[in-house]
Design a protein around this motif. Structure first.
Motif, PDB file in Angstrom:
ATOM      1  N   ASP A  36       0.834  -1.221   0.000  1.00 39.83           N
ATOM      2  CA  ASP A  36       0.000   0.000   0.000  1.00 39.83           C
ATOM      3  C   ASP A  36       0.856   1.253   0.000  1.00 39.83           C
ATOM      4  O   ASP A  36       1.867   1.310   0.696  1.00 39.83           O
ATOM      5  CB  ASP A  36      -0.861   0.028   1.274  1.00 39.83           C
ATOM      6  CG  ASP A  36      -1.958  -1.001   1.196  1.00 39.83           C
ATOM      7  OD1 ASP A  36      -1.833  -2.033   1.840  1.00 39.83           O
ATOM      8  OD2 ASP A  36      -2.916  -0.757   0.443  1.00 39.83           O
ATOM      9  N   GLY A 134      -6.705   2.198   4.814  1.00 41.68           N
ATOM     10  CA  GLY A 134      -5.968   2.890   5.887  1.00 41.68           C
ATOM     11  C   GLY A 134      -5.188   1.951   6.775  1.00 41.68           C
ATOM     12  O   GLY A 134      -4.026   2.219   7.104  1.00 41.68           O
ATOM     13  N   GLY A 165     -10.182  -7.447   5.262  1.00 40.03           N
ATOM     14  CA  GLY A 165     -10.964  -8.408   6.044  1.00 40.03           C
ATOM     15  C   GLY A 165     -11.118  -9.764   5.392  1.00 40.03           C
ATOM     16  O   GLY A 165     -12.006 -10.546   5.753  1.00 40.03           O
ATOM     17  N   GLY A 185      -4.176  -9.521   4.667  1.00 32.37           N
ATOM     18  CA  GLY A 185      -3.063  -9.074   5.508  1.00 32.37           C
ATOM     19  C   GLY A 185      -3.003  -9.874   6.813  1.00 32.37           C
ATOM     20  O   GLY A 185      -2.267 -10.851   6.946  1.00 32.37           O
ATOM     21  N   SER A 186      -3.867  -9.493   7.746  1.00 33.50           N
ATOM     22  CA  SER A 186      -3.777 -10.093   9.092  1.00 33.50           C
ATOM     23  C   SER A 186      -4.076 -11.593   9.091  1.00 33.50           C
ATOM     24  O   SER A 186      -3.477 -12.340   9.861  1.00 33.50           O
ATOM     25  CB  SER A 186      -4.705  -9.358  10.064  1.00 33.50           C
ATOM     26  OG  SER A 186      -5.918  -9.040   9.457  1.00 33.50           O
TER      27      SER A 186
HETATM   28  C1  DX5 Z   1      -6.096  -1.342   3.899  1.00 41.86           C
HETATM   29  C2  DX5 Z   1      -5.082  -2.075   3.080  1.00 41.86           C
HETATM   30  C3  DX5 Z   1      -5.234  -3.561   3.104  1.00 41.86           C
HETATM   31  C4  DX5 Z   1      -5.096  -4.152   4.447  1.00 41.86           C
HETATM   32  C5  DX5 Z   1      -5.627  -5.551   4.437  1.00 41.86           C
HETATM   33  O1  DX5 Z   1      -5.979   0.015   3.603  1.00 41.86           O
HETATM   34  O2  DX5 Z   1      -5.229  -1.704   1.730  1.00 41.86           O
HETATM   35  O3  DX5 Z   1      -4.264  -4.129   2.247  1.00 41.86           O
HETATM   36  O4  DX5 Z   1      -3.760  -4.148   4.815  1.00 41.86           O
HETATM   37  O5  DX5 Z   1      -5.428  -6.073   5.729  1.00 41.86           O
HETATM   38  P1  DX5 Z   1      -6.477  -7.125   6.340  1.00 41.86           P
HETATM   39  O6  DX5 Z   1      -6.444  -8.308   5.413  1.00 41.86           O
HETATM   40  O7  DX5 Z   1      -5.937  -7.399   7.704  1.00 41.86           O
HETATM   41  O8  DX5 Z   1      -7.815  -6.460   6.354  1.00 41.86           O
END
Ligand code: DX5
Length: 207
Positions: A36, A134, A165, A185-186
């Motif tokens: 990002d 964000g 998410g 991500g998470s």
């Molecule tokens: C949010 C980012 C996403 C985020 C996704 O602004 O663009 O890439 O890091 O993270 P998770 O999968 O944890 O929602």
């Protein structure tokens, strides 16, 4: 038939060890790595350059070149931030050998990206944000799936990406709506076995 692409979001990685985190995700089976660029500060771990720009359109234009040089395969920009220069952006992104994509925030109607898909020099990916951009760890917004369904029906061979998410409990909603590129991500970086999560995400898109 579009192929599944699983893209761990580096926003959830250990920023002090970006290169090794990237290698770890590739070993775990990631197809892409999602990086990002936000808030006017653009940090590249590879080149250790921090760019500060004053306006979104300036950010977008000044980041294409270094990202292309660093070897990025794609560059996705927000439709909300490129109303006056998306044609120039797409041209520049393609000239640097990258695939152009456009993203839209939850409050932006899907119709706003149609001109970029219908243009003679179109974008080749649409990223439907399923959280407010964000930060990671937010709750998936299932109401965004109507946008994915509409896009898939209108553009059967388009790369449709979702971001925010995504994980084992939400992937089936996104995959059944028609998303084939999954940013996570998470759910991946937080897993004891990221490879297992990546395999599960891919299998849901393939089924
Ligand atoms: C949010 C980012 C996403 C985020 C996704 O602004 O663009 O890439 O890091 O993270 P998770 O999968 O944890 O929602």
């Amino acid at each position: 038939m579009v192929k599944p692409k699983i893209a761990p979001s580096m926003l959830s990685s250990d920023f002090a060890n970006l290169a090794s985190e990237a290698e770890r995700m590739l070993r775990c089976g990631a197809d892409w790595l999602h990086m990002d660029i936000m808030d006017g500060y653009v940090g590249y771990s590879g080149s250790r350059h921090i760019w500060i720009a004053t306006s979104w359109s300036q950010i977008l234009l000044i980041t294409v070149e270094p990202l292309g040089k660093a070897g990025a395969s794609g560059f996705t920009f927000h439709v909300e931030a490129s109303k006056d220069n998306w044609k120039e952006l797409v041209q520049l992104i393609k000239s640097k050998g990258m695939t152009p994509g456009v993203s839209l925030k939850p409050g932006t109607p899907i119709e706003d990206v149609y001109p970029l898909l219908e243009d003679e020099n179109p974008v080749e990916l649409v990223l439907v944000m399923t959280v407010e951009p964000g930060f990671g760890g937010q709750k998936f917004m299932p109401e965004m799936m109507d946008k994915v369904r509409t896009l898939r029906k209108k553009y059967p061979s388009l790369d449709i990406e979702v971001d925010g998410g995504l994980g084992p409990s939400t992937i089936d909603m996104a995959a059944s709506a028609g998303a084939n590129c999954i940013v996570a991500g998470s759910s991946v970086f937080g897993a004891s076995d990221p490879a297992q999560v990546i395999t599960l995400l891919r299998k849901s898109v393939e089924d």
